[in-house]
Design a protein around this motif. Structure first.
Motif, mmCIF file in Angstrom:
data_model
loop_
_atom_site.group_PDB
_atom_site.id
_atom_site.type_symbol
_atom_site.label_atom_id
_atom_site.label_comp_id
_atom_site.label_asym_id
_atom_site.label_seq_id
_atom_site.Cartn_x
_atom_site.Cartn_y
_atom_site.Cartn_z
ATOM 1 N N ASN A 96 -12.883 -92.999 -11.620
ATOM 2 C CA ASN A 96 -11.785 -92.869 -12.573
ATOM 3 C C ASN A 96 -11.962 -91.680 -13.500
ATOM 4 O O ASN A 96 -11.000 -91.220 -14.119
ATOM 5 C CB ASN A 96 -11.643 -94.149 -13.401
ATOM 6 N N SER A 97 -13.194 -91.192 -13.660
ATOM 7 C CA SER A 97 -13.449 -90.077 -14.567
ATOM 8 C C SER A 97 -13.867 -88.805 -13.838
ATOM 9 O O SER A 97 -14.109 -87.789 -14.474
ATOM 10 C CB SER A 97 -14.538 -90.465 -15.573
ATOM 11 N N VAL A 98 -13.980 -88.853 -12.513
ATOM 12 C CA VAL A 98 -14.430 -87.700 -11.740
ATOM 13 C C VAL A 98 -13.453 -87.465 -10.588
ATOM 14 O O VAL A 98 -13.274 -88.334 -9.734
ATOM 15 C CB VAL A 98 -15.852 -87.920 -11.185
ATOM 16 N N TRP A 99 -12.804 -86.292 -10.582
ATOM 17 C CA TRP A 99 -11.880 -85.916 -9.513
ATOM 18 C C TRP A 99 -10.901 -87.064 -9.198
ATOM 19 O O TRP A 99 -10.724 -87.501 -8.084
ATOM 20 C CB TRP A 99 -12.659 -85.502 -8.258
ATOM 21 N N SER A 100 -10.249 -87.559 -10.226
ATOM 22 C CA SER A 100 -9.322 -88.678 -10.068
ATOM 23 C C SER A 100 -7.878 -88.180 -10.093
ATOM 24 O O SER A 100 -7.465 -87.478 -11.026
ATOM 25 C CB SER A 100 -9.527 -89.699 -11.191
ATOM 26 N N TRP A 101 -7.107 -88.574 -9.073
ATOM 27 C CA TRP A 101 -5.712 -88.180 -8.971
ATOM 28 C C TRP A 101 -4.767 -89.367 -9.146
ATOM 29 O O TRP A 101 -3.563 -89.259 -8.913
ATOM 30 C CB TRP A 101 -5.464 -87.515 -7.604
ATOM 31 N N ASP A 102 -5.299 -90.496 -9.563
ATOM 32 C CA ASP A 102 -4.470 -91.697 -9.719
ATOM 33 C C ASP A 102 -3.312 -91.460 -10.682
ATOM 34 O O ASP A 102 -2.171 -91.847 -10.412
ATOM 35 C CB ASP A 102 -5.318 -92.860 -10.213
ATOM 36 N N GLU A 103 -3.619 -90.814 -11.830
ATOM 37 C CA GLU A 103 -2.581 -90.625 -12.841
ATOM 38 C C GLU A 103 -1.478 -89.694 -12.343
ATOM 39 O O GLU A 103 -0.290 -89.923 -12.600
ATOM 40 C CB GLU A 103 -3.204 -90.080 -14.134
ATOM 41 N N VAL A 104 -1.862 -88.632 -11.636
ATOM 42 C CA VAL A 104 -0.854 -87.720 -11.092
ATOM 43 C C VAL A 104 0.031 -88.442 -10.090
ATOM 44 O O VAL A 104 1.260 -88.269 -10.077
ATOM 45 C CB VAL A 104 -1.537 -86.496 -10.447
ATOM 46 N N ARG A 105 -0.555 -89.274 -9.234
ATOM 47 C CA ARG A 105 0.230 -90.030 -8.263
ATOM 48 C C ARG A 105 1.198 -90.986 -8.967
ATOM 49 O O ARG A 105 2.349 -91.146 -8.545
ATOM 50 C CB ARG A 105 -0.685 -90.814 -7.316
ATOM 51 N N GLU A 106 0.739 -91.592 -10.042
ATOM 52 C CA GLU A 106 1.591 -92.524 -10.774
ATOM 53 C C GLU A 106 2.789 -91.803 -11.386
ATOM 54 O O GLU A 106 3.930 -92.296 -11.340
ATOM 55 C CB GLU A 106 0.779 -93.216 -11.871
ATOM 56 N N VAL A 107 2.536 -90.631 -11.973
ATOM 57 C CA VAL A 107 3.632 -89.854 -12.539
ATOM 58 C C VAL A 107 4.608 -89.434 -11.449
ATOM 59 O O VAL A 107 5.839 -89.530 -11.614
ATOM 60 C CB VAL A 107 3.072 -88.612 -13.279
ATOM 61 N N ASN A 108 4.080 -88.973 -10.330
ATOM 62 C CA ASN A 108 4.957 -88.537 -9.243
ATOM 63 C C ASN A 108 5.787 -89.691 -8.683
ATOM 64 O O ASN A 108 6.938 -89.504 -8.279
ATOM 65 C CB ASN A 108 4.134 -87.888 -8.132
ATOM 66 N N TRP A 109 5.210 -90.866 -8.644
ATOM 67 C CA TRP A 109 5.962 -92.050 -8.214
ATOM 68 C C TRP A 109 7.176 -92.259 -9.120
ATOM 69 O O TRP A 109 8.299 -92.474 -8.652
ATOM 70 C CB TRP A 109 5.060 -93.282 -8.239
ATOM 71 N N LEU A 110 6.949 -92.148 -10.423
ATOM 72 C CA LEU A 110 8.053 -92.357 -11.355
ATOM 73 C C LEU A 110 9.094 -91.239 -11.229
ATOM 74 O O LEU A 110 10.304 -91.507 -11.213
ATOM 75 C CB LEU A 110 7.524 -92.431 -12.787
ATOM 76 N N LEU A 111 8.627 -89.996 -11.119
ATOM 77 C CA LEU A 111 9.568 -88.884 -10.992
ATOM 78 C C LEU A 111 10.426 -88.999 -9.737
ATOM 79 O O LEU A 111 11.577 -88.542 -9.711
ATOM 80 C CB LEU A 111 8.824 -87.549 -10.997
ATOM 81 N N ASP A 112 9.878 -89.609 -8.704
ATOM 82 C CA ASP A 112 10.647 -89.795 -7.465
ATOM 83 C C ASP A 112 11.718 -90.876 -7.593
ATOM 84 O O ASP A 112 12.541 -91.034 -6.688
ATOM 85 C CB ASP A 112 9.705 -90.148 -6.306
ATOM 86 N N HIS A 113 11.701 -91.645 -8.697
ATOM 87 C CA HIS A 113 12.638 -92.755 -8.847
ATOM 88 C C HIS A 113 13.558 -92.636 -10.061
ATOM 89 O O HIS A 113 14.450 -93.472 -10.241
ATOM 90 C CB HIS A 113 11.875 -94.087 -8.954
ATOM 91 N N VAL A 114 13.371 -91.617 -10.894
ATOM 92 C CA VAL A 114 14.142 -91.567 -12.142
ATOM 93 C C VAL A 114 15.633 -91.330 -11.910
ATOM 94 O O VAL A 114 16.449 -91.674 -12.777
ATOM 95 C CB VAL A 114 13.589 -90.467 -13.079
ATOM 96 N N ASP A 115 16.005 -90.768 -10.755
ATOM 97 C CA ASP A 115 17.422 -90.510 -10.532
ATOM 98 C C ASP A 115 18.223 -91.778 -10.269
ATOM 99 O O ASP A 115 19.451 -91.747 -10.136
ATOM 100 C CB ASP A 115 17.618 -89.520 -9.383
ATOM 101 N N GLN A 116 17.532 -92.925 -10.204
ATOM 102 C CA GLN A 116 18.235 -94.202 -10.029
ATOM 103 C C GLN A 116 18.834 -94.709 -11.336
ATOM 104 O O GLN A 116 19.704 -95.584 -11.329
ATOM 105 C CB GLN A 116 17.271 -95.271 -9.492
ATOM 106 N N ALA A 117 18.350 -94.185 -12.466
ATOM 107 C CA ALA A 117 18.755 -94.730 -13.766
ATOM 108 C C ALA A 117 20.162 -94.288 -14.137
ATOM 109 O O ALA A 117 20.573 -93.148 -13.891
ATOM 110 C CB ALA A 117 17.771 -94.292 -14.840
ATOM 111 N N GLU A 118 20.909 -95.203 -14.753
ATOM 112 C CA GLU A 118 22.240 -94.923 -15.268
ATOM 113 C C GLU A 118 22.325 -95.411 -16.706
ATOM 114 O O GLU A 118 21.679 -96.397 -17.073
ATOM 115 C CB GLU A 118 23.301 -95.611 -14.416
ATOM 116 N N GLY A 119 23.115 -94.702 -17.502
ATOM 117 C CA GLY A 119 23.246 -95.094 -18.897
ATOM 118 C C GLY A 119 23.292 -93.863 -19.778
ATOM 119 O O GLY A 119 23.742 -92.785 -19.357
#
Length: 568
Positions: A96-119
């Motif tokens: 989690n503290s060495v060469w970890s890409w978990d956070e980047v993957r999590e952000v990219n997951w959200l960015l791939d879904h934000v166009d679903q939001a309306e309001g």
């Protein structure tokens, strides 16, 4: 576990037959997308998870909270820093503290879904902007550690070989990717006054992060030019221009101003309404919104003699030449006299309060060396200590807010970028560093009239007079705020530490209380406290230690990550 929980927050519309089964699976494989990212509230709930990765109070397993910057020449804890001492090795596996890409993957997951939001589009844009901010934040941390990186601009799973076996891109291209994300964030985020009721990322916070990263990359490329860590054909000036322009945009916006009292910035409960603090974390221990101890006393962390000697005298001259430094550093009782008031906000001296319980107070007498290494250097921290006892718990509060980003940094970035470019003017100083000095009652800097300091730091190269003083101002203003090691890295400043051993206060009869065993204090030949005198001195290896090594298992799994970082 941390990232599984975060991904669960990112997708709360999940039906779990068994929590245990869920934790055993690849998190995103079991995420249902049914109707979740459809409203601004859904996006807010998702992006909230990223805020947990912002700096917090860093506690230990033995009951004290670690001060920032103890991985540098400015402060020490119980063990000497392994990177500065040359003891860092190659990790065999990522974590989690060495060469970890978990956070980047999590952000990219959200960015791939934000166009679903309306309001409300303004609200939707705010949370999309925050998401881009956090991708830049995570990527910058990786850039500082590893330099060249693969660029992942979308989510991928364990079957996407294009991404799984991606090669590393040159660090300047990574920096451009990060800055592009922040440009997008700035275009989407609301200005701070519109979100000031809660500590959320604002347009101004994104401007500050963009300026910070541009300054880092610009100075890195300038001072590592011609080395194995440099970027061929670049002296960093393009990034320095971005740093200067972006920080000036933030300054000229007028959204933030300096808080009137430097010393009270860092020990408040709740920072909403503070004119200087741009991003922060609040805590409420009663509600469980706290995951660590706060800075109290004794702390087992301390500042070094090098840190204390950086502070000017009140006449604006360095201690090496000022007539006001007659008393020297031979007594804690006088070391703050006629010095930059920020020193008094940093360290404890006799008479300062340790705690206040209603009308009852306890005053500081001397460093606590009763436990081995408790006092360390004798320069114990005043900064971050909230002295008031919580009447409910009858103990020091755990609710002291954590400053994440503040306006003063923008002033320092602007001055440094302009000084590095060689274009700084007196007007530039008046709108930046001299405002910081005015706040604490110190004389401003006047170009052409800077007092030469015979003890200016040896960075391994010479600087202009103004750059020496700009770096001093940055060191003093941001002392113990977590910037120092990054500054040493980007300045290529290994000569500053190599061959040295951290020193502390002068050891005299009044510096210890009667309970202190002398065996707990190690003294050098000049009479100064030297906790690591019998250890090897700092031995930062400039051929490799400016970047961390990629874990060996990652290079086996993906040969396209080769070559390994220089020297490893």
């Amino acid at each position: 576990m941390k990232n599984i929980i975060k991904l669960f927050i990112l997708s709360t519309a999940v039906t779990l037959s068994s929590c245990e089964d869920f934790l055993e699976k690849t998190p995103l494989d079991v995420v249902s997308e049914v109707d979740f990212y459809s409203t601004p509230g859904d996006l807010r709930a998702s992006v909230n998870a990223f805020y947990n990765d912002l700096p917090s109070w860093s506690n230990t397993s033995v009951g004290f909270s670690v001060l920032p910057d103890l991985d540098s020449d400015m402060g020490i804890a119980e063990n000497i820093n392994s990177r500065l001492s040359g003891q860092t090795g190659i990790a065999t596996e990522s974590s989690n503290s060495v060469w970890s890409w978990d956070e980047v993957r999590e952000v990219n997951w959200l960015l791939d879904h934000v166009d679903q939001a309306e309001g409300d589009q303004t609200e939707i844009d705010q949370y999309i902007g925050e998401t881009y901010f956090f991708r830049a934040y995570y990527y910058f941390n990786l850039l500082v550690d590893y330099g060249d990186l693969p660029i992942f601009d979308k989510y991928f799973d364990d079957k996407d070989e294009e991404f799984l076996f991606a090669a590393r891109e040159p660090r300047n291209e990574v920096a451009d990717f990060i800055l592009s994300d922040l440009t997008t964030a700035i275009s989407l985020l609301q200005s701070f006054p519109d979100i000031a009721t809660s500590p959320r990322v604002s347009k101004e916070a994104a401007l500050l992060l963009k300026a910070r990263i541009a300054l880092y990359e610009g100075t890195w490329e300038k001072y590592h030019n011609g080395t194995a860590f440099g970027v061929a054909g670049s002296n960093g000036s393009a990034y320095l221009e971005i740093a200067a322009d972006t920080s000036e945009e933030l300054i000229d916006s007028g959204v933030f101003t300096l808080h009137d009292d430097y010393s009270t910035l860092f020990n408040q409960i709740g920072l909403s309404g503070n004119s200087e603090v741009m991003l922060w974390r609040d805590f409420n221990d009663d509600l469980g919104f706290n995951n660590s101890l706060q800075i109290s006393w004794p702390n087992r962390c301390a500042y070094t003699r090098e840190a204390i000697r950086t502070y000017l005298c009140i006449d604006g001259d360095p201690i090496s030449v000022s007539d006001l430094y007659d008393e020297g550093d031979k007594s804690l009782a006088t070391i703050e006299v006629d010095r930059d008031p920020r020193l008094a906000a940093l360290i404890m001296v006799p008479g300062d309060l340790i705690k206040r319980d209603g009308s009852s107070t306890v005053a500081y007498i001397a460093p606590d060396f009763t436990t081995a290494n408790a006092g360390l250097t004798g320069y114990e921290s005043q900064k971050y200590r909230n002295i008031d006892i919580d009447p409910v718990t009858s103990d020091f509060t755990k609710n002291t807010s954590k400053v994440i980003m503040r306006y003063a940094e923008a002033l320092l970035i602007f001055a440094e970028a302009k000084a590095e470019l060689g274009t700084i003017t007196q007007d530039d100083l008046e709108k930046s560093i001299n405002k910081l000095r005015t706040r604490v009652g110190m004389p401003g800097i006047t170009l052409g009239s800077i007092t030469v300091d015979p003890d200016w730091p040896n960075y391994g190269y010479t600087l202009t007079d103004i750059l020496y003083e700009v770096r001093r101002e940055r060191t003093v203003e941001l002392m113990a705020e977590g910037f120092r090691l990054d500054d040493l890295l980007r300045w290529r400043a290994h000569e500053l530490v190599n061959g040295t051993t951290p020193r502390g206060a002068y050891f005299y009869d009044g510096i210890v209380n009667s309970d202190t065993p002398e065996s707990n204090v190690t003294i050098d030949s000049e009479g100064y406290i030297a906790p690591f005198l019998n250890s090897d001195p700092y031995n930062f290896d400039e051929t490799k230690a400016y970047l961390l090594p990629i874990p060996s298992n990652e290079l086996i799994l993906n040969p396209n990550l080769l070559p390994q970082n220089p020297g490893w």
